[in-house]
Write a protein that holds these residues in place. Structure first.
Motif, PDB file in Angstrom:
ATOM      1  N   LEU A  54      10.920   2.503  -4.409  1.00 58.18           N
ATOM      2  CA  LEU A  54      11.615   2.910  -3.183  1.00 58.18           C
ATOM      3  C   LEU A  54      10.626   3.046  -2.027  1.00 58.18           C
ATOM      4  N   ASP A  55       9.424   3.551  -2.338  1.00 57.24           N
ATOM      5  CA  ASP A  55       8.400   3.766  -1.314  1.00 57.24           C
ATOM      6  C   ASP A  55       7.990   2.443  -0.655  1.00 57.24           C
ATOM      7  N   MET A  56       7.932   1.390  -1.459  1.00 57.74           N
ATOM      8  CA  MET A  56       7.538   0.086  -0.910  1.00 57.74           C
ATOM      9  C   MET A  56       8.487  -0.334   0.214  1.00 57.74           C
ATOM     10  N   ALA A  57       9.783  -0.226  -0.052  1.00 60.05           N
ATOM     11  CA  ALA A  57      10.770  -0.641   0.957  1.00 60.05           C
ATOM     12  C   ALA A  57      10.737   0.289   2.157  1.00 60.05           C
ATOM     13  N   ARG A  58      10.682   1.599   1.893  1.00 58.10           N
ATOM     14  CA  ARG A  58      10.787   2.513   3.040  1.00 58.10           C
ATOM     15  C   ARG A  58       9.540   2.474   3.913  1.00 58.10           C
ATOM     16  N   THR A  59       8.354   2.288   3.300  1.00 61.56           N
ATOM     17  CA  THR A  59       7.132   2.219   4.115  1.00 61.56           C
ATOM     18  C   THR A  59       7.146   0.967   4.983  1.00 61.56           C
ATOM     19  N   SER A  60       7.627  -0.125   4.412  1.00 60.36           N
ATOM     20  CA  SER A  60       7.713  -1.367   5.174  1.00 60.36           C
ATOM     21  C   SER A  60       8.633  -1.184   6.381  1.00 60.36           C
ATOM     22  N   LEU A  61       9.756  -0.496   6.163  1.00 59.88           N
ATOM     23  CA  LEU A  61      10.676  -0.248   7.274  1.00 59.88           C
ATOM     24  C   LEU A  61      10.055   0.724   8.285  1.00 59.88           C
ATOM     25  N   ASN A  62       9.330   1.724   7.794  1.00 63.09           N
ATOM     26  CA  ASN A  62       8.665   2.678   8.700  1.00 63.09           C
ATOM     27  C   ASN A  62       7.756   1.938   9.682  1.00 63.09           C
ATOM     28  N   VAL A  63       6.961   1.026   9.148  1.00 63.42           N
ATOM     29  CA  VAL A  63       5.998   0.295   9.970  1.00 63.42           C
ATOM     30  C   VAL A  63       6.720  -0.672  10.921  1.00 63.42           C
ATOM     31  N   SER A  86       0.819  -1.223   0.000  1.00 58.28           N
ATOM     32  CA  SER A  86       0.000   0.000   0.000  1.00 58.28           C
ATOM     33  C   SER A  86       0.852   1.272   0.000  1.00 58.28           C
ATOM     34  N   THR A  87       2.102   1.148   0.385  1.00 60.36           N
ATOM     35  CA  THR A  87       3.025   2.285   0.575  1.00 60.36           C
ATOM     36  C   THR A  87       2.404   3.400   1.419  1.00 60.36           C
ATOM     37  N   SER A  88       1.634   2.996   2.407  1.00 62.66           N
ATOM     38  CA  SER A  88       1.101   3.993   3.345  1.00 62.66           C
ATOM     39  C   SER A  88       1.156   3.444   4.759  1.00 62.66           C
ATOM     40  N   SER A  89       1.975   4.055   5.602  1.00 63.82           N
ATOM     41  CA  SER A  89       2.038   3.555   6.970  1.00 63.82           C
ATOM     42  C   SER A  89       0.784   3.942   7.748  1.00 63.82           C
ATOM     43  N   SER A  90       0.168   5.073   7.391  1.00 66.97           N
ATOM     44  CA  SER A  90      -1.093   5.437   8.062  1.00 66.97           C
ATOM     45  C   SER A  90      -2.195   4.456   7.673  1.00 66.97           C
ATOM     46  N   ASN A 102       7.538   8.689  13.022  1.00 66.18           N
ATOM     47  CA  ASN A 102       8.686   7.785  12.896  1.00 66.18           C
ATOM     48  C   ASN A 102       8.765   7.192  11.491  1.00 66.18           C
ATOM     49  N   MET A 103       9.717   7.637  10.722  1.00 69.90           N
ATOM     50  CA  MET A 103       9.840   7.177   9.329  1.00 69.90           C
ATOM     51  C   MET A 103      11.310   6.885   9.045  1.00 69.90           C
ATOM     52  N   ASP A 104      11.793   5.773   9.568  1.00 74.75           N
ATOM     53  CA  ASP A 104      13.217   5.464   9.375  1.00 74.75           C
ATOM     54  C   ASP A 104      13.538   5.162   7.918  1.00 74.75           C
ATOM     55  N   GLY A 105      12.606   4.453   7.259  1.00 71.80           N
ATOM     56  CA  GLY A 105      12.838   4.124   5.850  1.00 71.80           C
ATOM     57  C   GLY A 105      12.884   5.394   5.007  1.00 71.80           C
ATOM     58  N   THR A 106      11.980   6.321   5.335  1.00 70.20           N
ATOM     59  CA  THR A 106      11.923   7.594   4.611  1.00 70.20           C
ATOM     60  C   THR A 106      13.206   8.389   4.838  1.00 70.20           C
ATOM     61  N   ALA A 107      13.667   8.413   6.080  1.00 72.01           N
ATOM     62  CA  ALA A 107      14.883   9.163   6.403  1.00 72.01           C
ATOM     63  C   ALA A 107      16.092   8.559   5.686  1.00 72.01           C
ATOM     64  N   THR A 153       6.884  13.936   7.596  1.00 68.55           N
ATOM     65  CA  THR A 153       6.320  13.231   6.439  1.00 68.55           C
ATOM     66  C   THR A 153       5.022  12.536   6.824  1.00 68.55           C
ATOM     67  N   ALA A 154       3.988  12.746   6.022  1.00 66.84           N
ATOM     68  CA  ALA A 154       2.726  12.047   6.277  1.00 66.84           C
ATOM     69  C   ALA A 154       2.876  10.584   5.856  1.00 66.84           C
ATOM     70  N   GLY A 155       2.170   9.695   6.550  1.00 65.93           N
ATOM     71  CA  GLY A 155       2.281   8.268   6.228  1.00 65.93           C
ATOM     72  C   GLY A 155       1.441   7.878   5.033  1.00 65.93           C
ATOM     73  N   VAL A 156       1.606   8.603   3.951  1.00 64.25           N
ATOM     74  CA  VAL A 156       0.828   8.327   2.739  1.00 64.25           C
ATOM     75  C   VAL A 156       1.776   8.070   1.573  1.00 64.25           C
ATOM     76  N   PRO A 157       1.284   7.423   0.514  1.00 67.23           N
ATOM     77  CA  PRO A 157       2.185   7.099  -0.599  1.00 67.23           C
ATOM     78  C   PRO A 157       2.864   8.339  -1.179  1.00 67.23           C
ATOM     79  N   GLY A 158       4.143   8.223  -1.366  1.00 73.29           N
ATOM     80  CA  GLY A 158       4.878   9.279  -2.057  1.00 73.29           C
ATOM     81  C   GLY A 158       5.186  10.521  -1.245  1.00 73.29           C
ATOM     82  N   ALA A 159       4.752  10.572   0.025  1.00 69.73           N
ATOM     83  CA  ALA A 159       4.978  11.797   0.809  1.00 69.73           C
ATOM     84  C   ALA A 159       6.474  12.069   0.994  1.00 69.73           C
ATOM     85  N   GLY A 160       7.261  10.982   1.087  1.00 78.13           N
ATOM     86  CA  GLY A 160       8.703  11.145   1.259  1.00 78.13           C
ATOM     87  C   GLY A 160       9.342  11.859   0.076  1.00 78.13           C
ATOM     88  N   LEU A 161       8.739  11.697  -1.089  1.00 81.66           N
ATOM     89  CA  LEU A 161       9.257  12.357  -2.292  1.00 81.66           C
ATOM     90  C   LEU A 161       9.058  13.871  -2.193  1.00 81.66           C
TER      91      LEU A 161
HETATM   92  N1  ASP Z   1       4.899   6.192   2.037  1.00 75.45           N
HETATM   93  C1  ASP Z   1       5.614   6.397   3.264  1.00 75.45           C
HETATM   94  C2  ASP Z   1       4.781   5.960   4.423  1.00 75.45           C
HETATM   95  O1  ASP Z   1       3.581   5.957   4.372  1.00 75.45           O
HETATM   96  C3  ASP Z   1       6.032   7.813   3.463  1.00 75.45           C
HETATM   97  C4  ASP Z   1       7.024   8.155   2.388  1.00 75.45           C
HETATM   98  O2  ASP Z   1       6.609   8.457   1.260  1.00 75.45           O
HETATM   99  O3  ASP Z   1       8.224   8.082   2.662  1.00 75.45           O
HETATM  100  O4  ASP Z   1       5.306   5.571   5.426  1.00 75.45           O
END
Ligand code: ASP
Length: 432
Positions: free
Chosen positions: A387-396, A274-278, A310-315, A352-360
């Motif tokens: 990239l979002d897939m991996a970072r969101t997974s790590l965020n969660v 989903s690439t959304s941690s929220s 908390n967005m370690d993958g995003t960071a 960063t909001a926990g939504v797809p692509g917010a990290g971009l």
């Molecule tokens: N998609 C990420 C998330 O929901 C945020 C991001 O775009 O880095 O955690």
């Protein structure tokens, strides 16, 4: 952004398609069209197509100020009932900040080792040469805005972040009197997230245009090294999950790390797709409580807080991407820029909001903070979904690790539940 109402007509297959599929198709088509333009010597056409990408970039840049301010105020204001939650809140914030700093460091290390941008000569950084960044202490002092409205108007992100944190905390401290403001910001947050969603729905066209421009102008020289960024981020995410989270669960909490990873399979997969941690939050809360035996009082506080700040993958992504852009544009980064990247990526990931692509969206502020060209965002946008897939997974995963470690330290962890191999069944997830 997933289509609920089926559309009909000639373009129905495209319009009914999930956004991520559209983006992948746009990416592939963009590369194909760009390569053809490049091979046939039509770089000028690629330059014209770029305008669509620039329009998309302007749209996402338009969101930076409102998105950071509102989501950060909500994050801070959601630390409700400070007296009761104070200790857990402090532990969470320390955990989140420390692991985030680790994540960026791993990102910078891998960005240095893999050199993803080296060899992608995107031009000399003429604009950079003219700029001499002010001394680091001055930059630190400048984080406090003399005029928050001016900071917002000028897009001074660190200043906006500082004011948002102070403002959000103050909403908390005034208690009931602040409720109308808190409710207002929650509502505003939903609106901004919807706006972000609308903007991101244009991503396929932006991605197509940007990739066609990049491939058309720079050829395969640029496209192949994008694979190096992907590899760097995926390897970094795995290392961070196994060693940092696994290490904390094992050595700080003295729990079996395999059980931890087994217990969070569902939220990890939901986050990955989903690439959304929220969006994944209900699944994370359910899994952490049912699979890992964390008490609700802890999970219901640390997980939403984590999904917001908390967005370690995003960071990590921002660290790697900043180095990529610097290398691609031939910009030398000094120690002060590295420190600024660590600082802005930490703060940007919090905002960063926990939504797809917010990290971009947030990447542009990290690049701006060290004077890197924003065209870098355009190049990364083409592969952002992957990239979002991996970072969101790590965020969660990070939110869940923090929750388990804090629950254990607070005596709020049911060991029997933790140690019983149990993975949520489908009906649990559906109810969640
Ligand atoms: N998609 C990420 C998330 O929901 C945020 C991001 O775009 O880095 O955690």
């Amino acid at each position: 952004m997933e289509t609920t109402q089926r559309k009909t007509g000639f373009l129905a297959p495209w319009r009914n398609m999930l956004l991520w599929k559209q983006i992948v198709i746009a990416l592939v088509l963009g590369i194909a069209v760009g390569v053809v333009l490049n091979i046939t010597g039509n770089e000028a056409v690629a330059g014209t197509i770029k305008h669509i990408g620039t329009l998309f970039l302007s749209l996402i840049k338009m969101l930076i100020v409102p998105l950071i301010f509102v989501s950060l105020v909500c994050g801070m204001a959601s630390v409700s009932d400070m007296a009761r939650m104070g200790r857990i809140g402090l532990k969470s914030v320390v955990f989140y900040l420390c692991t985030t700093a680790f994540a960026i460091s791993i990102g910078l290390l891998l960005g240095t080792l893999f050199q993803p941008g080296v060899g992608i000569d995107l031009g000399t950084a003429a604009a950079m040469e003219a700029k001499t960044p002010p001394p680091f202490v001055e930059q630190l002092i400048a984080i406090v805005p003399k005029n928050p409205i001016a900071a917002a108007a000028d897009g001074k992100v660190l200043q906006i972040i500082f004011f948002a944190i102070m403002f959000g905390l103050s909403i908390n401290l005034v208690g009931d009197a602040g409720k109308p403001i808190r409710d207002f910001f929650e509502a505003l947050n939903s609106v901004i997230l919807k706006l972000t969603e609308i903007v991101i729905s244009f991503a396929p066209y932006g991605v197509f245009a940007l990739m066609a421009w990049v491939a058309g102008t720079y050829g395969m020289d640029l496209l192949l090294p994008l694979g190096t960024i992907i590899a760097a981020l995926y390897i970094g995410c795995i290392l961070h999950a196994v060693f940092v989270y696994g290490g904390l669960v094992t050595f700080v909490s003295r729990l079996n790390p395999l059980r931890f990873f087994q217990g969070i399979v569902e939220p990890q997969i939901v986050a990955f797709t989903s690439t959304s941690s929220s969006g994944t939050l209900p699944v994370t809360i359910t899994a952490v409580q049912k699979n890992l035996g964390v008490d609700r009082s802890v999970a219901s506080f640390t997980l939403p807080l984590g999904a917001t700040i908390n967005m370690d993958g995003t960071a990590m992504y921002q660290g790697i991407a900043a180095l990529f852009v610097a290398q691609a544009f031939g910009v030398e980064l000094g120690m002060s820029e590295y420190i600024t990247i660590i600082l802005t990526s930490t703060l940007a990931s919090i905002g960063t909001a926990g939504v797809p692509g917010a990290g971009l969206v947030m990447l542009s502020l990290v690049l701006t903070s060290v004077g890197l060209p924003l065209e870098g965002v355009a190049i990364i946008a083409g592969i952002d979904r992957i990239l979002d897939m991996a970072r969101t997974s790590l965020n969660v995963t990070g939110d869940a690790a923090c929750t388990v470690v804090i629950a254990k330290s607070e005596g709020q962890l049911d060991f029997d539940a933790y140690n019983t191999p149990h993975v949520l069944e489908a009906p649990d997830l559906l109810k969640a």
